[in-house]
Design a protein around this motif. Structure first.
Motif, PDB file in Angstrom:
ATOM      1  N   TRP A   4      63.207  32.940  96.659  1.00  0.00           N
ATOM      2  CA  TRP A   4      64.402  33.758  96.906  1.00  0.00           C
ATOM      3  C   TRP A   4      64.052  35.115  97.479  1.00  0.00           C
ATOM      4  CZ3 TRP A   4      67.955  33.481  91.992  1.00  0.00           C
ATOM      5  CH2 TRP A   4      68.436  32.187  91.855  1.00  0.00           C
ATOM      6  N   PHE A   5      62.902  35.628  97.064  1.00  0.00           N
ATOM      7  CA  PHE A   5      62.591  37.022  97.363  1.00  0.00           C
ATOM      8  C   PHE A   5      61.482  37.144  98.403  1.00  0.00           C
ATOM      9  CE2 PHE A   5      64.240  36.730  93.041  1.00  0.00           C
ATOM     10  CZ  PHE A   5      65.378  37.505  93.186  1.00  0.00           C
ATOM     11  N   ASP A   6      61.340  36.147  99.231  1.00  0.00           N
ATOM     12  CA  ASP A   6      60.311  36.197 100.251  1.00  0.00           C
ATOM     13  C   ASP A   6      60.914  35.937 101.624  1.00  0.00           C
ATOM     14  OD1 ASP A   6      57.960  36.312 101.596  1.00  0.00           O
ATOM     15  OD2 ASP A   6      57.275  34.317 101.017  1.00  0.00           O
ATOM     16  N   PRO A   7      61.761  36.864 102.104  1.00  0.00           N
ATOM     17  CA  PRO A   7      62.433  36.613 103.385  1.00  0.00           C
ATOM     18  C   PRO A   7      61.702  37.227 104.583  1.00  0.00           C
ATOM     19  CG  PRO A   7      63.485  38.426 102.240  1.00  0.00           C
ATOM     20  CD  PRO A   7      62.233  38.093 101.476  1.00  0.00           C
ATOM     21  N   ARG A   8      60.363  37.253 104.542  1.00  0.00           N
ATOM     22  CA  ARG A   8      59.617  37.877 105.628  1.00  0.00           C
ATOM     23  C   ARG A   8      59.709  37.072 106.919  1.00  0.00           C
ATOM     24  NH1 ARG A   8      53.927  37.944 103.017  1.00  0.00           N
ATOM     25  NH2 ARG A   8      54.818  36.032 102.207  1.00  0.00           N
ATOM     26  N   ARG A   9      59.714  37.779 108.029  1.00  0.00           N
ATOM     27  CA  ARG A   9      59.638  37.166 109.363  1.00  0.00           C
ATOM     28  C   ARG A   9      60.645  36.051 109.560  1.00  0.00           C
ATOM     29  NH1 ARG A   9      53.051  37.130 109.730  1.00  0.00           N
ATOM     30  NH2 ARG A   9      52.854  39.329 109.302  1.00  0.00           N
ATOM     31  N   THR A  10      61.849  36.314 109.163  1.00  0.00           N
ATOM     32  CA  THR A  10      62.858  35.286 109.365  1.00  0.00           C
ATOM     33  C   THR A  10      64.188  35.941 109.720  1.00  0.00           C
ATOM     34  OG1 THR A  10      63.892  33.341 108.395  1.00  0.00           O
ATOM     35  CG2 THR A  10      63.345  35.126 106.876  1.00  0.00           C
ATOM     36  N   ILE A  12      68.287  37.282 109.597  1.00  0.00           N
ATOM     37  CA  ILE A  12      69.027  38.241 108.764  1.00  0.00           C
ATOM     38  C   ILE A  12      69.851  37.515 107.700  1.00  0.00           C
ATOM     39  CG2 ILE A  12      71.003  38.372 110.341  1.00  0.00           C
ATOM     40  CD1 ILE A  12      71.223  41.328 109.598  1.00  0.00           C
ATOM     41  N   GLU A  13      70.251  36.261 107.971  1.00  0.00           N
ATOM     42  CA  GLU A  13      71.030  35.512 106.979  1.00  0.00           C
ATOM     43  C   GLU A  13      70.219  35.315 105.700  1.00  0.00           C
ATOM     44  OE1 GLU A  13      70.740  34.657 110.126  1.00  0.00           O
ATOM     45  OE2 GLU A  13      72.787  34.822 110.903  1.00  0.00           O
ATOM     46  N   ARG A  14      68.902  35.187 105.852  1.00  0.00           N
ATOM     47  CA  ARG A  14      68.052  35.026 104.675  1.00  0.00           C
ATOM     48  C   ARG A  14      68.039  36.309 103.833  1.00  0.00           C
ATOM     49  NH1 ARG A  14      63.692  31.673 103.409  1.00  0.00           N
ATOM     50  NH2 ARG A  14      62.959  32.220 101.334  1.00  0.00           N
ATOM     51  N   TRP A  15      68.043  37.455 104.517  1.00  0.00           N
ATOM     52  CA  TRP A  15      68.152  38.726 103.799  1.00  0.00           C
ATOM     53  C   TRP A  15      69.511  38.815 103.108  1.00  0.00           C
ATOM     54  CZ3 TRP A  15      64.323  41.999 102.815  1.00  0.00           C
ATOM     55  CH2 TRP A  15      63.178  41.947 103.612  1.00  0.00           C
ATOM     56  N   ALA A  16      70.570  38.395 103.838  1.00  0.00           N
ATOM     57  CA  ALA A  16      71.916  38.439 103.252  1.00  0.00           C
ATOM     58  C   ALA A  16      71.977  37.550 102.009  1.00  0.00           C
ATOM     59  CB  ALA A  16      72.950  37.978 104.284  1.00  0.00           C
ATOM     60  N   TYR A  17      71.310  36.400 102.082  1.00  0.00           N
ATOM     61  CA  TYR A  17      71.242  35.465 100.949  1.00  0.00           C
ATOM     62  C   TYR A  17      70.568  36.132  99.744  1.00  0.00           C
ATOM     63  CZ  TYR A  17      69.255  31.485  98.335  1.00  0.00           C
ATOM     64  OH  TYR A  17      68.865  30.614  97.351  1.00  0.00           O
TER      65      TYR A  17
ATOM     66  N   SER B 162      61.295  25.799 104.321  1.00  0.00           N
ATOM     67  CA  SER B 162      61.747  27.191 104.417  1.00  0.00           C
ATOM     68  C   SER B 162      62.969  27.474 103.565  1.00  0.00           C
ATOM     69  CB  SER B 162      62.109  27.516 105.876  1.00  0.00           C
ATOM     70  OG  SER B 162      61.042  27.222 106.716  1.00  0.00           O
ATOM     71  N   CYS B 163      63.549  26.436 102.959  1.00  0.00           N
ATOM     72  CA  CYS B 163      64.827  26.590 102.268  1.00  0.00           C
ATOM     73  C   CYS B 163      64.630  27.229 100.892  1.00  0.00           C
ATOM     74  CB  CYS B 163      65.485  25.220 102.114  1.00  0.00           C
ATOM     75  SG  CYS B 163      66.976  25.261 101.111  1.00  0.00           S
ATOM     76  N   PRO B 164      65.267  28.382 100.624  1.00  0.00           N
ATOM     77  CA  PRO B 164      65.102  29.012  99.309  1.00  0.00           C
ATOM     78  C   PRO B 164      65.727  28.199  98.183  1.00  0.00           C
ATOM     79  CG  PRO B 164      66.722  30.213 100.615  1.00  0.00           C
ATOM     80  CD  PRO B 164      66.119  29.176 101.512  1.00  0.00           C
ATOM     81  N   THR B 165      66.763  27.423  98.493  1.00  0.00           N
ATOM     82  CA  THR B 165      67.349  26.585  97.445  1.00  0.00           C
ATOM     83  C   THR B 165      66.387  25.452  97.085  1.00  0.00           C
ATOM     84  OG1 THR B 165      69.559  27.075  98.285  1.00  0.00           O
ATOM     85  CG2 THR B 165      69.357  25.208  96.800  1.00  0.00           C
ATOM     86  N   ALA B 166      65.768  24.852  98.089  1.00  0.00           N
ATOM     87  CA  ALA B 166      64.814  23.775  97.816  1.00  0.00           C
ATOM     88  C   ALA B 166      63.630  24.280  96.997  1.00  0.00           C
ATOM     89  CB  ALA B 166      64.323  23.166  99.129  1.00  0.00           C
ATOM     90  N   HIS B 210      73.606  27.947 100.013  1.00  0.00           N
ATOM     91  CA  HIS B 210      74.355  29.195 100.123  1.00  0.00           C
ATOM     92  C   HIS B 210      74.065  29.890 101.448  1.00  0.00           C
ATOM     93  CE1 HIS B 210      75.569  28.516  96.049  1.00  0.00           C
ATOM     94  NE2 HIS B 210      74.317  28.463  95.666  1.00  0.00           N
ATOM     95  N   PHE B 211      73.744  29.083 102.430  1.00  0.00           N
ATOM     96  CA  PHE B 211      73.660  29.520 103.822  1.00  0.00           C
ATOM     97  C   PHE B 211      72.668  30.672 104.025  1.00  0.00           C
ATOM     98  CE2 PHE B 211      76.066  31.188 107.754  1.00  0.00           C
ATOM     99  CZ  PHE B 211      75.209  30.488 108.580  1.00  0.00           C
ATOM    100  N   ALA B 212      71.416  30.425 103.651  1.00  0.00           N
ATOM    101  CA  ALA B 212      70.360  31.369 104.018  1.00  0.00           C
ATOM    102  C   ALA B 212      70.017  31.219 105.503  1.00  0.00           C
ATOM    103  CB  ALA B 212      69.117  31.143 103.170  1.00  0.00           C
ATOM    104  N   GLY B 213      70.270  30.028 106.064  1.00  0.00           N
ATOM    105  CA  GLY B 213      70.106  29.828 107.506  1.00  0.00           C
ATOM    106  C   GLY B 213      68.664  29.714 107.968  1.00  0.00           C
ATOM    107  N   THR B 214      67.699  29.790 107.052  1.00  0.00           N
ATOM    108  CA  THR B 214      66.292  29.736 107.468  1.00  0.00           C
ATOM    109  C   THR B 214      65.950  28.380 108.074  1.00  0.00           C
ATOM    110  OG1 THR B 214      66.001  30.911 105.395  1.00  0.00           O
ATOM    111  CG2 THR B 214      64.048  30.552 106.714  1.00  0.00           C
TER     112      THR B 214
END
Lengths: 140, 265
Positions: A4-10, A12-17, B162-166, B210-214
């Protein structure tokens, strides 16, 4: 959890998440504290009985510089969480995306463009403006 | 370029021998147009034959060489070293999968989830037609456009890694399986809607996203699984609502005027 807390190099939606998760926990903590705080109005969480003194004691918790800063942070996270939550609801109804189509190189995901991405910035800017306004009222 | 080197910092791990992963650095002579896979093949052939790395087509078609390069899931065969920030290149196995050895991960559960998404047409009206086809299912070009991008999936696993939920829910099917479920729900030829909805509208199903979009950010083929999953949510809500869409009947068979599909009269 580390994912959850590793949104590096990806994106903005991941940051929003990640922010949505963190602000959700913050809002939950605030609601619990707020219920405890306002329960002084009916006698306090430990059943001391209703009195003006106990209500004033509860209110005094936030009547300090630190308390006001916490309230400004609460405004920040609540407004962000709310607007971003609306973005997520709209995305689940599929109304803020372009229609699917055959992908062409260089591939750019349609879901990571257009209205939904603008809404993230609306949430960020809206939260900052609301925090500045509440900060002006409480600290000014 | 001539005489330059690139250093690969490769995470090594053999679950049968090692207690924890370790990072080993290898210096590789740099060539113009060199990909990370080219560099890994150089390491394996010249520096350490024991390096485990999986690859096949070398042209981003087979999806075998998925790994984490500089902190992001990518296909090694289409990632040019010149496209990465200067300095050492960190190469690790994909997240969210058990490690077989070094850069090779176990995709068995990933493929099982793809199979659980029922990746094939379901016909209730004429199941024998699929065994002995007599013609073609009618479908308009616009109907094909509504799901064709999801058919481009090469099952590389980058999206699920890459999925945070997974990473936090071991029972979540992952973006690949869910987008494939939508691909068939949107297919006008399919009649398996109820069975598909039962599988995705579940406790650990589509609503865990929850749509992280990664998934869409790392997809090497433009499949955009996040879009498929959001459209899948819309489909589920519409199908479950009394005011939603009516149950669809699969597209009819258009008899082949030239005989059967093998051209026999």
């Amino acid at each position: 959890m580390a994912g959850w807390f590793d949104p590096r190099r990806t994106n903005i939606e991941r940051w929003a998440y990640t922010f949505q998760r963190v602000t959700g926990l913050a809002v939950l903590a605030y609601v619990v504290a707020h219920i405890g705080d306002t329960s002084f109005f009916v006698g306090g969480p430990f059943g001391e009985g209703p009195s003006r003194a106990s209500w004033a004691a509860g209110l005094s918790v936030t009547e300090s510089l630190l308390g006001h800063l916490v309230l400004v942070m609460v405004v920040l996270v609540v407004v962000y969480h709310g607007i971003n939550g609306v973005r997520l609801i709209l995305s689940e109804y599929g109304v803020i995306f372009d229609k699917p189509s055959r992908p062409d190189y260089p591939y750019r995901a349609k879901s990571l463009r257009a209205v939904q991405r603008h809404l993230i910035w609306v949430a960020i800017v809206g939260a900052i403006l609301a925090a500045l306004y509440s900060g002006g009222l409480l600290l000014g | 370029m001539a005489g330059e080197e690139v250093v690969l910092k490769i995470r090594r791990f053999d679950p049968s021998l090692d207690e924890r992963p370790r990072v080993e650095a290898f210096a590789v002579p740099l060539k113009e147009g060199m990909t990370v896979l080219d560099a890994l093949i150089y390491v394996k052939s010249r520096l350490d034959h024991g390096l485990a790395v999986r690859f096949s087509c070398r042209m981003a078609s087979c999806g075998s060489c998925g790994m984490k390069i500089d902190g992001r899931a990518r296909l090694a065969c289409e990632t040019q070293i010149s496209s990465l920030p200067r300095g050492a290149v960190a190469v690790e196995p994909m997240d969210n999968f058990p490690i077989v050895r070094d850069l090779v991960v176990d995709l068995e559960r990933f493929f099982a989830r793809h199979a659980a998404a029922m990746p094939g047409l379901v016909r209730e009206r004429d199941p024998e037609e699929q065994e002995s086809p007599t013609g073609e299912y009618l479908m308009a070009p616009g109907e094909l456009e509504s799901f064709v991008q999801f058919t481009y999936c090469i099952k590389c696993g980058l999206c699920s890694s890459s999925c945070p939920t997974a990473s936090t829910d071991a029972l979540f099917p992952g973006p690949q399986a869910l987008s494939q479920a939508y691909r068939f729900l949107a297919d006008p030829r399919d009649e398996g809607e109820e069975r598909r909805l039962e599988r995705v509208d579940a406790e650990h199903g589509v609503w865990r996203c929850h749509f992280a979009g990664t998934c869409s950010a790392v997809c090497p083929k433009g499949v955009d699984p996040a879009l498929g999953i959001q459209l899948l949510k819309r489909h589920v809500m519409s199908a479950r609502s009394p005011f939603g869409r009516k149950k669809r009947r699969g597209a009819p068979v258009f008899p082949n005027p030239n005989g059967d599909l093998l051209g026999q009269p």
